[in-house]
Structures are given as C-alpha cells and as structure tokens.
Design a protein around this motif. Structure first.
Motif: not given
Length: 200
Positions: A7-11, A93-102, A194-200
């Motif tokens: 769920r991390r932002p995609v740049v 704001d967008q992450t709080a809505k459950g969206l993946v930011v681009v 696996q070694d890094s926790e994804a942003v929930s």
C-alpha cells in the motif's frame, strides 16, 4: 476492487511526453476506487479545462513561498518556468481514505521525496529512444520550439539520473502503451518484500 498488497505510495516519473499521464489514467480506469493522484499546488495560471482542486491548487506566488517556508510540501520543483509542489497533507488524506497514492512528478521531486524519508515505490517511464520522445513532444503541437528544446534538455538529465543504480524500483520502456501498462500493473500489484512491512 482489490487493492495492491503493497500500500505504499507509487512515485511515477519520466520525461515530459513519455506517456506517464496515459499510463496512470489506465491504472485508475482499470481499478476504480483504488488509487488516488495527489493534486499539486502551482503558481501558474489555470489553462483551459483545468479545474481548481482537481487539476491543481492554483495559488499566488506569495502564497506558494509561504507554503514552502511552512514546510507544507513533501516535494516541490521548478519546471517549465513555474513552481509545482505536493503537500504532505494530500498524501495523508488519500491514504486515510484507504487509497494507494500515485505521484506523477519530475526528477527533482523524486529526489526530495527520497530525502524526506517517505517509504514509497519508484517507477521511471522511459521512451524507447530520445528521437521518439522528441517526435511525441512535437506532435502534441502545444508548445513553442524554445519550450520543446527546454523539455528535451531536461529529458536528457532525467534519463541520466534514471540510469543511477538503486534510484528506481522499476524502469518501464514505454514503446507500446498496452505493454507498458501491463508492466506497470504487474509492478504495482506484486507482493511486497517479506523483510519490510507494507504500510497498512
């Protein structure tokens, strides 16, 4: 729609005219209510068809300078004679809505986001050749020769930066828009390491 496991932002970056916007739009169309573009602030005047708060937040030069001094932006850059900036709040704001930011941004913005410590994934969209990029820019028919030359000079710098090892997680050569999209979608939806926790 099923959101990506990561769920991390995609740049997404790449030279002007390479097709970043088209690829982003295809991703949004294929997965409605999953992704969100950040709306940038800019000092320039709106162009025909651009909507305040949707295309950009249009602010005065003094207001933009004030926002910089208040550390509002996660990144800002001077491009094509104007300043553009992405506020930290729009990502929150967008992450709080459950969206993946681009984020569709330029090279300087990529550098600033990397320096900010925000955990993101980085994709560079590359033209099949420099000549192809020049043809695409000219075919748009929206800019003067001087502006085209500026964009081409900037593109050379961006392509050199993209060749730096470790800067981007994925480089997509946008030779064919359909193939380019498949690559982008596969990258965005792949399992996080696996070694890094994804942003929930």
């Amino acid at each position: 729609m099923v959101p990506p496991p990561d769920r991390r932002p995609v740049v997404i970056s790449g030279p002007s005219g390479v097709g970043k916007g088209t690829l982003c739009q295809k991703l949004f169309d294929a997965h409605p209510d999953t992704f969100a573009l950040t709306v940038s602030h800019t000092k320039r005047k709106p162009r025909a068809g651009e909507v305040e708060g949707v295309t950009y937040f249009f602010v005065s030069p003094s207001a933009f300078s004030s926002l910089i001094s208040q550390d509002v932006f996660v990144e800002y850059t001077f491009f094509g004679g104007n300043y553009y900036g992405t506020s930290k709040q729009t990502i929150v704001d967008q992450t709080a809505k459950g969206l993946v930011v681009v984020l569709d941004i330029e090279m300087e913005g990529v550098k600033r986001i990397k320096a900010s410590g925000i955990d993101a994934r980085y994709v560079f969209i590359k033209p099949p050749s420099f000549e192809t990029l020049e043809t695409r820019l000219r075919n748009r028919g929206t800019e003067k020769e001087e502006d085209i030359q500026k964009r081409l000079a900037q593109a050379k710098v961006e392509l050199e930066y993209a060749d730096t090892p470790g800067v981007h997680d994925k480089i997509i050569v946008n030779d064919d828009i359909e193939n380019g999209y498949v690559e982008l979608e596969e990258f965005v939806y792949k399992q996080p390491p696996q070694d890094s926790e994804a942003v929930s």
